[in-house]
Motif scaffolding. Sequence first.
Motif, PDB file in Angstrom:
ATOM      1  N   THR A   1      43.598  44.843  28.892  1.00 27.24           N
ATOM      2  CA  THR A   1      42.213  44.729  29.362  1.00 27.24           C
ATOM      3  C   THR A   1      41.879  45.621  30.546  1.00 27.24           C
ATOM      4  O   THR A   1      40.787  45.511  31.103  1.00 27.24           O
TER       5      THR A   1
ATOM      6  N   ALA B   1      41.088  44.695  37.044  1.00 25.25           N
ATOM      7  CA  ALA B   1      39.969  43.788  37.320  1.00 25.25           C
ATOM      8  C   ALA B   1      38.678  44.586  37.504  1.00 25.25           C
ATOM      9  O   ALA B   1      38.677  45.693  38.057  1.00 25.25           O
TER      10      ALA B   1
ATOM     11  N   ALA C   1      35.441  44.011  32.783  1.00 23.09           N
ATOM     12  CA  ALA C   1      35.039  43.147  31.676  1.00 23.09           C
ATOM     13  C   ALA C   1      33.677  43.549  31.115  1.00 23.09           C
ATOM     14  O   ALA C   1      33.493  43.632  29.891  1.00 23.09           O
TER      15      ALA C   1
ATOM     16  N   SER D   1      41.259  42.301  33.779  1.00 22.07           N
ATOM     17  CA  SER D   1      39.971  41.832  33.271  1.00 22.07           C
ATOM     18  C   SER D   1      40.111  40.741  32.215  1.00 22.07           C
ATOM     19  O   SER D   1      39.123  40.330  31.607  1.00 22.07           O
TER      20      SER D   1
END
Length: 233
Positions: free
Chosen positions: A34, A37, A40, A72
């Motif tokens: 993913t 951070a 998303a 994320s």
Amino acid sequence: METSRVSDTIWMLRFPVGQAYAIRGSAGWALVDTGSAGFAADILEGLRTLGAHPGDLREIVLTHSHNDHTGSAAALAAATGARVLAGAADAPVIRGGIPETPPVLEDWERPLYDFVACSPALPLAPPCPVDRELSDGDTLDWGEEVRIIHVPGHTAGSIACHLPDSGVLFTGDTVANVGQLMLGVFNVDRKQAEASFRKQAALDVETACFGHGDPLIGGAGQALRKVAFSAPA
């Protein structure tokens, strides 16, 4: 975030550090990793451009616990309802229950590691629930069978995803293709990591997708074996 097509059903999502992969299956979408951070919303927008609504994301598979791969995951799981899956030995780190084991660095890796560790592009990953802990030999269904391979060494719980029918392999950070095809850096156990490289190189694959560096499309297994078995990884 940059999106590029790997195959008819696979897209690479490239971040300032590392990358993830979106896979379209017959019953929905999956993500392998993913990014760090804060991405998303970018990932969800990227999926929308591919025709996927948030609820279409069914599974998020984390190849290992490092924050440039898991960062994320919590936000994406909350936004989509997707299940999060990860290797059993890395799941406690991803959940935030235990700290990350630091790598055992080669001398040449130390300046690079010090630079990366201080990078603002790699914030700490928020704790993320793990809905299923994966072990060697487990299988998933993405419209074709996905076989989970335990490939320790980069982290204790690193996993690879092998799609034997289409000849695709997702290696996480056990293998990299940055400038050259090579063993991934920053390993907790280099000997284990080398054995995990050879384990993946022995598979019948045409396409290899890495955590860092461009995918190999066509002849990937031969290229992996040339590195893994003809010289130290």
